[in-house]
Design a protein around this motif. Structure first.
Motif, PDB file in Angstrom:
ATOM      1  N   GLY A 240      45.681  49.661  38.914  1.00 44.15           N
ATOM      2  CA  GLY A 240      45.349  48.368  38.303  1.00 44.15           C
ATOM      3  C   GLY A 240      44.682  47.098  39.073  1.00 44.15           C
ATOM      4  O   GLY A 240      44.545  47.411  40.237  1.00 44.15           O
ATOM      5  N   HIS A 241      44.182  46.295  38.235  1.00 47.48           N
ATOM      6  CA  HIS A 241      43.192  45.222  38.930  1.00 47.48           C
ATOM      7  C   HIS A 241      44.346  43.996  39.102  1.00 47.48           C
ATOM      8  O   HIS A 241      44.758  43.257  38.025  1.00 47.48           O
ATOM      9  N   ASN A 242      45.001  43.951  40.295  1.00 45.16           N
ATOM     10  CA  ASN A 242      46.134  43.061  40.413  1.00 45.16           C
ATOM     11  C   ASN A 242      45.723  41.517  40.187  1.00 45.16           C
ATOM     12  O   ASN A 242      44.523  40.999  39.972  1.00 45.16           O
TER      13      ASN A 242
ATOM     14  N   SER B  56      45.602  43.608  35.109  1.00 43.66           N
ATOM     15  CA  SER B  56      45.490  44.559  34.183  1.00 43.66           C
ATOM     16  C   SER B  56      45.870  45.886  34.958  1.00 43.66           C
ATOM     17  O   SER B  56      45.412  46.132  36.170  1.00 43.66           O
ATOM     18  N   PHE B  57      47.092  46.530  34.446  1.00 42.14           N
ATOM     19  CA  PHE B  57      47.520  47.809  35.050  1.00 42.14           C
ATOM     20  C   PHE B  57      47.679  48.971  34.035  1.00 42.14           C
ATOM     21  O   PHE B  57      47.826  48.502  32.885  1.00 42.14           O
ATOM     22  N   ASN B  58      47.168  50.079  34.468  1.00 39.85           N
ATOM     23  CA  ASN B  58      47.380  51.313  33.866  1.00 39.85           C
ATOM     24  C   ASN B  58      48.651  52.050  34.429  1.00 39.85           C
ATOM     25  O   ASN B  58      48.523  52.670  35.556  1.00 39.85           O
ATOM     26  N   GLU B  59      49.761  52.035  33.514  1.00 39.25           N
ATOM     27  CA  GLU B  59      50.936  52.669  34.068  1.00 39.25           C
ATOM     28  C   GLU B  59      51.036  54.232  33.483  1.00 39.25           C
ATOM     29  O   GLU B  59      52.049  54.692  33.705  1.00 39.25           O
ATOM     30  N   SER B  60      49.972  54.544  32.864  1.00 43.30           N
ATOM     31  CA  SER B  60      50.291  55.945  32.441  1.00 43.30           C
ATOM     32  C   SER B  60      49.415  56.956  33.235  1.00 43.30           C
ATOM     33  O   SER B  60      49.134  56.609  34.275  1.00 43.30           O
ATOM     34  N   ASN B  61      49.603  58.320  32.950  1.00 41.56           N
ATOM     35  CA  ASN B  61      49.358  59.377  33.772  1.00 41.56           C
ATOM     36  C   ASN B  61      47.534  59.913  33.405  1.00 41.56           C
ATOM     37  O   ASN B  61      47.304  60.751  33.771  1.00 41.56           O
ATOM     38  N   ARG B  62      47.022  58.831  32.469  1.00 38.18           N
ATOM     39  CA  ARG B  62      45.887  59.091  32.016  1.00 38.18           C
ATOM     40  C   ARG B  62      44.707  58.066  32.193  1.00 38.18           C
ATOM     41  O   ARG B  62      45.544  56.766  32.491  1.00 38.18           O
ATOM     42  N   ALA B  63      43.346  58.243  32.425  1.00 35.87           N
ATOM     43  CA  ALA B  63      42.784  57.109  32.740  1.00 35.87           C
ATOM     44  C   ALA B  63      42.655  56.143  31.426  1.00 35.87           C
ATOM     45  O   ALA B  63      42.941  56.618  30.151  1.00 35.87           O
ATOM     46  N   ALA B  64      42.176  54.912  31.592  1.00 38.56           N
ATOM     47  CA  ALA B  64      42.225  53.779  30.511  1.00 38.56           C
ATOM     48  C   ALA B  64      40.799  53.284  30.844  1.00 38.56           C
ATOM     49  O   ALA B  64      40.363  53.093  31.735  1.00 38.56           O
ATOM     50  N   LYS B  65      40.351  52.531  29.918  1.00 37.69           N
ATOM     51  CA  LYS B  65      39.234  52.102  29.973  1.00 37.69           C
ATOM     52  C   LYS B  65      39.017  50.698  28.954  1.00 37.69           C
ATOM     53  O   LYS B  65      39.394  50.565  27.795  1.00 37.69           O
ATOM     54  N   ILE B  66      38.375  49.555  29.591  1.00 44.50           N
ATOM     55  CA  ILE B  66      38.308  48.387  28.999  1.00 44.50           C
ATOM     56  C   ILE B  66      37.012  47.992  28.976  1.00 44.50           C
ATOM     57  O   ILE B  66      36.332  48.299  30.007  1.00 44.50           O
ATOM     58  N   LEU B  67      36.535  46.887  28.452  1.00 48.29           N
ATOM     59  CA  LEU B  67      35.270  46.247  28.419  1.00 48.29           C
ATOM     60  C   LEU B  67      35.511  44.860  28.682  1.00 48.29           C
ATOM     61  O   LEU B  67      36.463  44.301  28.092  1.00 48.29           O
ATOM     62  N   ALA B  68      35.189  44.189  29.835  1.00 46.26           N
ATOM     63  CA  ALA B  68      35.395  42.984  30.162  1.00 46.26           C
ATOM     64  C   ALA B  68      34.282  42.183  30.150  1.00 46.26           C
ATOM     65  O   ALA B  68      32.823  42.587  30.504  1.00 46.26           O
ATOM     66  N   ILE B  69      34.355  40.990  29.272  1.00 47.12           N
ATOM     67  CA  ILE B  69      33.051  40.079  28.973  1.00 47.12           C
ATOM     68  C   ILE B  69      33.466  38.948  29.332  1.00 47.12           C
ATOM     69  O   ILE B  69      34.337  38.226  29.192  1.00 47.12           O
ATOM     70  N   LEU B  70      32.645  38.221  30.430  1.00 40.41           N
ATOM     71  CA  LEU B  70      32.927  36.943  31.143  1.00 40.41           C
ATOM     72  C   LEU B  70      31.666  36.138  30.719  1.00 40.41           C
ATOM     73  O   LEU B  70      30.385  36.507  30.663  1.00 40.41           O
ATOM     74  N   GLY B  71      31.931  34.879  30.717  1.00 42.13           N
ATOM     75  CA  GLY B  71      30.868  33.894  30.634  1.00 42.13           C
ATOM     76  C   GLY B  71      31.416  32.523  31.171  1.00 42.13           C
ATOM     77  O   GLY B  71      32.562  32.114  31.136  1.00 42.13           O
TER      78      GLY B  71
ATOM     79  N   GLU C 138      52.858  33.596  45.504  1.00 43.07           N
ATOM     80  CA  GLU C 138      53.947  33.310  44.646  1.00 43.07           C
ATOM     81  C   GLU C 138      53.440  32.687  43.350  1.00 43.07           C
ATOM     82  O   GLU C 138      52.465  31.731  43.393  1.00 43.07           O
ATOM     83  N   PRO C 139      53.663  32.882  42.130  1.00 46.78           N
ATOM     84  CA  PRO C 139      54.876  33.852  41.893  1.00 46.78           C
ATOM     85  C   PRO C 139      54.338  35.305  41.700  1.00 46.78           C
ATOM     86  O   PRO C 139      54.995  36.176  41.298  1.00 46.78           O
ATOM     87  N   TRP C 140      52.952  35.469  41.814  1.00 52.98           N
ATOM     88  CA  TRP C 140      52.410  36.589  41.412  1.00 52.98           C
ATOM     89  C   TRP C 140      52.863  37.675  42.384  1.00 52.98           C
ATOM     90  O   TRP C 140      52.720  38.999  41.789  1.00 52.98           O
ATOM     91  N   ILE C 141      52.936  37.407  43.523  1.00 48.77           N
ATOM     92  CA  ILE C 141      53.435  38.485  44.410  1.00 48.77           C
ATOM     93  C   ILE C 141      54.798  39.197  43.974  1.00 48.77           C
ATOM     94  O   ILE C 141      54.949  40.563  44.236  1.00 48.77           O
ATOM     95  N   SER C 142      55.592  38.711  43.322  1.00 44.84           N
ATOM     96  CA  SER C 142      56.929  39.133  43.022  1.00 44.84           C
ATOM     97  C   SER C 142      57.256  39.052  41.537  1.00 44.84           C
ATOM     98  O   SER C 142      58.317  39.428  40.835  1.00 44.84           O
ATOM     99  N   ILE C 143      56.550  38.976  40.616  1.00 42.38           N
ATOM    100  CA  ILE C 143      56.227  39.059  39.223  1.00 42.38           C
ATOM    101  C   ILE C 143      56.667  40.245  38.492  1.00 42.38           C
ATOM    102  O   ILE C 143      57.179  40.405  37.358  1.00 42.38           O
ATOM    103  N   ARG C 144      56.148  41.128  39.194  1.00 44.35           N
ATOM    104  CA  ARG C 144      56.292  42.653  38.540  1.00 44.35           C
ATOM    105  C   ARG C 144      56.692  43.544  39.433  1.00 44.35           C
ATOM    106  O   ARG C 144      56.567  43.648  40.653  1.00 44.35           O
TER     107      ARG C 144
END
Length: 131
Positions: free
Chosen positions: A46-48, A93-108, A125-131
């Motif tokens: 995932g993208h932390n 965003s995290f992929n917790e499965s054993n298969r690849a996942a794909k997203i489209l990210a659109i930024l502006g 904190e709190p991100w380091i301990s939230i999950r």
């Protein structure tokens, strides 16, 4: 600058958790407002937690399932689902499965040469301990 981009023309970038395919950024299309990146998440990766101080983002799931965080709220998103992220909002965003996942990210708007600004907050904190 390109008007049309097929998959062989995108700039691919390998990252520790998957692959980025840049379809629209200042270098490729000359965009000033929209950055479009296809993001492939390897299984169990995932993208932390991070934020984009001056950019909004829409994440659209193309295939697989993503554990999507926006602030401290978590949802599982499947193909066809999306999330809107306000400027400066922490997200991950995290992929917790054993298969690849794909997203489209659109930024502006587009910022800098890549069109993308990122501040990593995963070790705070709190991100380091939230999950």
């Amino acid at each position: 600058m390109r008007t049309f981009t097929d998959s062989s023309e995108a700039r691919y970038e390998q990252v520790p958790w998957g692959t980025l395919a840049w379809f629209s950024n200042p270098d490729s299309t000359g965009t000033e407002n929209l950055v479009v990146v296809e993001v492939r998440f390897d299984p169990d990766s995932g993208h932390n937690f991070h934020k984009h101080p001056n950019q909004e983002e829409v994440i659209y799931v193309v295939e697989g399932e993503i554990e999507q965080w926006v602030g401290t709220e978590k949802r599982t998103l499947g193909a066809g689902d999306s999330a809107f992220i306000s400027k400066n909002e922490v997200h991950a965003s995290f992929n917790e499965s054993n298969r690849a996942a794909k997203i489209l990210a659109i930024l502006g708007p587009s910022i800098g040469q890549d069109g993308y600004e990122l501040v990593d907050v995963a070790e705070e904190e709190p991100w380091i301990s939230i999950r």
